[in-house]
Write a protein that holds these residues in place. Structure first.
Motif, PDB file in Angstrom:
ATOM      1  N   ARG A 150      53.198  44.859 -26.476  1.00  0.00           N
ATOM      2  CA  ARG A 150      52.809  43.597 -26.011  1.00  0.00           C
ATOM      3  C   ARG A 150      51.855  43.661 -24.955  1.00  0.00           C
ATOM      4  N   ARG A 174      54.234  35.098 -21.619  1.00  0.00           N
ATOM      5  CA  ARG A 174      54.683  36.369 -21.401  1.00  0.00           C
ATOM      6  C   ARG A 174      55.030  36.802 -19.872  1.00  0.00           C
ATOM      7  N   ASP A 178      59.098  37.102 -20.939  1.00  0.00           N
ATOM      8  CA  ASP A 178      59.348  38.539 -21.085  1.00  0.00           C
ATOM      9  C   ASP A 178      60.204  39.464 -20.209  1.00  0.00           C
TER      10      ASP A 178
END
Length: 261
Positions: A150, A174, A178
């Motif tokens: 990622r 993200r 995340d």
């Protein structure tokens, strides 16, 4: 076990950023770890995708045009026929020759123009297809289960001079959602280069309201102050009121809040 893997060192290893002792340690671990070997091979594959160069047009197009030009010259030669006439008509013959040369030059220029336009269109199409491939790979990496992948996906933002809204939104997701602190920080560092975007401004404010990592909180606060985002004042005040907000975060907010109100 996951904690014994060296996934996080793979990007630096491929970029040649590790020192000799770190490289030796990394390669020694690699010999005994099938998971890390697989991870390394997958990352090499992704690196190779982005190292491909856009091909340039071959000489075939030039040769084809020159062939057409030669045929045009032959055709023009057939049109202009100089007959033996009295010397008094020499002016007319010269005018015919001049007209033929003018037609030839015009044909050459038009052919060059159309050929260059076709080449430019082909290159533009190739670049567009390459960007689409890079974007698909980047978005896919950012959804991977591996945190290191990622991060790798987020870092591919460097491949785009003007990322579209889909890429910006993926980076925003993200930062907001995340579970890995390093991924969120990397996403913030990518987004901070596009603070003129309303998506980025809104994302920073939302992230400030929910972020728990002090380092990321400070980075977001500094970015919002730098762009003088007035809407950030309210979430900063809420952080001041929260008991679990770190003292140095509160000190940072107190120092910069006056500039936003």
């Amino acid at each position: 076990m996951e904690k014994n893997h060296v996934f996080h060192q793979i990007p630096d290893y491929l970029d040649g950023n590790l020192n000799k002792s770190a490289v030796a340690e990394f390669e020694k671990h690699l010999e005994q770890c099938a998971d890390c070997q697989k991870e390394l091979e997958e990352m090499k594959t992704f690196f190779n995708v982005f190292e491909e160069e856009v091909p340039t047009p071959s000489d075939r197009l030039k040769a084809k045009f020159e062939s057409t030009l030669e045929q045009q010259k032959l055709n023009q030669g057939k049109v202009v026929q100089l007959e033996s006439k009295p010397s008094s008509n020499w002016t007319g013959n010269i005018l015919k020759i001049a007209a033929s040369i003018a037609l030839l030059v015009a044909a050459f220029q038009m052919g060059s123009l159309f050929q260059q336009r076709k080449v430019n269109e082909d290159i533009a199409q190739l670049q567009d297809e390459t960007n689409q491939m890079k974007q698909t790979t980047m978005l896919s990496l950012m959804e991977n289960q591996s945190a290191s992948k990622r991060i790798q996906g987020v870092n591919y933002i460097e491949e785009f001079e003007q990322p579209d809204e889909a890429i910006i939104q993926a980076l925003a997701n993200r930062l907001l959602y995340d579970e890995n602190d390093n991924v969120r920080m990397t996403a913030f560092e990518a987004l901070v280069n596009f603070t003129s975007s309303e998506i980025v401004k809104t994302t920073f404010i939302e992230a400030l309201e929910q972020e728990q990592n002090p380092s990321i909180q400070v980075a977001i606060i500094q970015a919002l102050v730098q762009i003088q985002e007035k809407k950030a004042a309210e979430p900063m005040k809420k952080l001041l009121e929260k008991e679990d907000t770190q003292p140095f975060i509160k000190d940072q907010i107190k120092a910069v809040l006056p500039s936003l109100t």
